[in-house]
Design a protein around this motif. Structure first.
Motif, PDB file in Angstrom:
ATOM      1  N   UNK A  97      -5.072 -49.373  38.661  1.00  0.00           N
ATOM      2  CA  UNK A  97      -6.089 -49.992  37.816  1.00  0.00           C
ATOM      3  C   UNK A  97      -6.371 -49.113  36.621  1.00  0.00           C
ATOM      4  N   UNK A  98      -6.717 -49.745  35.540  1.00  0.00           N
ATOM      5  CA  UNK A  98      -7.170 -49.044  34.353  1.00  0.00           C
ATOM      6  C   UNK A  98      -8.486 -49.672  33.932  1.00  0.00           C
ATOM      7  N   UNK A  99      -9.426 -48.858  33.571  1.00  0.00           N
ATOM      8  CA  UNK A  99     -10.684 -49.358  33.047  1.00  0.00           C
ATOM      9  C   UNK A  99     -10.745 -49.035  31.565  1.00  0.00           C
ATOM     10  N   UNK A 100     -10.884 -50.053  30.767  1.00  0.00           N
ATOM     11  CA  UNK A 100     -10.925 -49.846  29.328  1.00  0.00           C
ATOM     12  C   UNK A 100     -12.185 -50.475  28.770  1.00  0.00           C
ATOM     13  N   UNK A 101     -12.711 -49.858  27.742  1.00  0.00           N
ATOM     14  CA  UNK A 101     -13.876 -50.416  27.088  1.00  0.00           C
ATOM     15  C   UNK A 101     -13.459 -51.554  26.170  1.00  0.00           C
ATOM     16  N   UNK A 154      -5.484 -54.090  17.059  1.00  0.00           N
ATOM     17  CA  UNK A 154      -5.836 -53.451  18.329  1.00  0.00           C
ATOM     18  C   UNK A 154      -6.338 -52.024  18.129  1.00  0.00           C
ATOM     19  N   UNK A 155      -5.637 -51.266  17.290  1.00  0.00           N
ATOM     20  CA  UNK A 155      -5.889 -49.830  17.165  1.00  0.00           C
ATOM     21  C   UNK A 155      -6.613 -49.439  15.882  1.00  0.00           C
ATOM     22  N   UNK A 195      -1.354 -50.078  25.229  1.00  0.00           N
ATOM     23  CA  UNK A 195      -1.269 -49.780  23.802  1.00  0.00           C
ATOM     24  C   UNK A 195      -2.433 -48.884  23.381  1.00  0.00           C
ATOM     25  N   UNK A 196      -3.628 -49.212  23.859  1.00  0.00           N
ATOM     26  CA  UNK A 196      -4.811 -48.412  23.537  1.00  0.00           C
ATOM     27  C   UNK A 196      -4.667 -47.008  24.105  1.00  0.00           C
TER      28      UNK A 196
END
Length: 347
Positions: free
Chosen positions: A18-22, A78-79, A36-37
């Motif tokens: 799992x990844x948690x991203x804001x 995105x970035x 990508x982030x």
């Protein structure tokens, strides 16, 4: 705008992780966007030898062209940085594999959207960014003036393409004997044509026009009037991540909508205080949701337009009258100008 945490399930070494991203607002990002982030760059599969669309500038060692600017727009969305792109040269036969393996996030490489590819490659095609058709180029001295003169000729093209299938179909229908000389790389097919290994070169007409423009003796090359096919060219993403496909889709649609609204990289600042609901929604200003739906910055189109430009600017910069190619927009004009370029609204 409220910041939330999105839990992303991804595959790592064959195991679930799992990844948690804001994310901004109420949208959640998918695994590709999260990766990508995390890595800080978009990996984009491109051609390296198609003038006007995707070409490696040997002097500056940077990629330039219409397809390259699509990569840059997605990175900006995105970035926040259109230059945060790592490019991978991809030949025609590798296109499905590099997406399936995750070697690239996005394929932006003169690829025709077809039923076979849509269902067999496990990809999601983005909006059509260029409407093209297959053409034929010959040496002026050959005496070839139309399709009817192609009996008993040798024809060059690159393998693993719709071009190869189209020319086979057409010559069969015509009842002509011919030899098809194929090459893995399009650049090698052109080299074979210029070296006299074949009588005819066939690929997308836009590519033929671009190649003729940069050739040593463009006046000796003739592109026949015949158009053999429909070639709707579209970027593509892996089918297992609909969120990332949405990001790519709405970045492109945003660039088209911006041209309709006459918002450019040069006049963008004058629209930032606009009272128009359509403009506010596109730019993500005035409290209206835009990027929020996608889990990326709400004003992502401000960044895209500021760093890359709208669809018309990208076309003009790479293919327009101030380039060696001077490719008329034709079908690639806005629908309001008689073309086929059309985008759903931001609402």
């Amino acid at each position: 705008m409220k910041t939330v945490l999105a839990m992303i399930i991804v595959f790592t070494g064959g195991l679930l992780a799992t990844q948690t991203v804001q994310t901004q607002g109420f949208g959640e990002v998918g695994p590709t966007t999260a990766q990508i982030i995390e890595r800080g760059e978009l990996i984009c599969g491109v051609n390296s030898s198609l003038p006007g669309f995707s070409l490696l500038d040997e002097v500056n060692r940077t990629y330039v062209g219409f397809d390259v600017d699509i990569c840059r727009a997605v990175a900006a969305a995105i970035l926040g940085d259109a230059d945060a792109v790592s490019y991978r040269e991809v030949n025609a036969t590798e296109r499905a594999d590099v997406l399936a393996s995750g070697e690239v996030d996005l394929l932006s490489r003169n690829t025709t959207w077809t039923l076979d590819r849509d269902t067999g490659w496990d990809v999601t095609f983005a909006p059509i960014v260029f409407f093209d058709g297959q053409g034929l180029m010959v040496q002026a001295e050959s005496g070839i003036e139309s399709i009817s003169d192609l009996d008993s000729t040798t024809i060059c093209t690159n393998s693993g393409t719709t071009t190869e299938q189209n020319i086979n179909d057409m010559m069969t229908v015509m009842g002509f004997a011919f030899t098809l000389q194929t090459y893995e790389e399009l650049s090698a097919a052109y080299e074979g044509f210029f070296n006299g290994e074949c009588d005819v070169m066939t690929t997308d007409r836009s590519g033929l026009i671009a190649q003729r423009a940069v050739s040593r003796n463009p006046g000796r090359l003739v592109i026949l009037d015949d158009v053999l096919s429909k070639e709707p060219l579209s970027p593509a993403t892996a089918q297992n991540d609909p969120h990332f496909a949405d990001v790519v889709r709405w970045t492109i649609y945003g660039m088209i909508n911006a041209e309709e609204l006459e918002i450019t990289s040069e006049n963008l600042d004058t629209f930032m205080e606009s009272d128009s609901p359509a403009i506010q929604r596109l730019l993500g200003i005035g409290g209206t949701p835009s990027g929020d739906y996608l889990g990326i910055p709400n004003d992502f189109m401000v960044t895209v337009l500021g760093q890359v430009g709208n669809y018309g600017e990208v076309y003009a910069r790479n293919l327009g009258p101030d380039t060696p190619y001077d490719l008329p927009r034709g079908l690639n004009n806005l629908y309001t100008n008689g073309g086929l370029i059309y985008a759903p609204p931001f609402r």
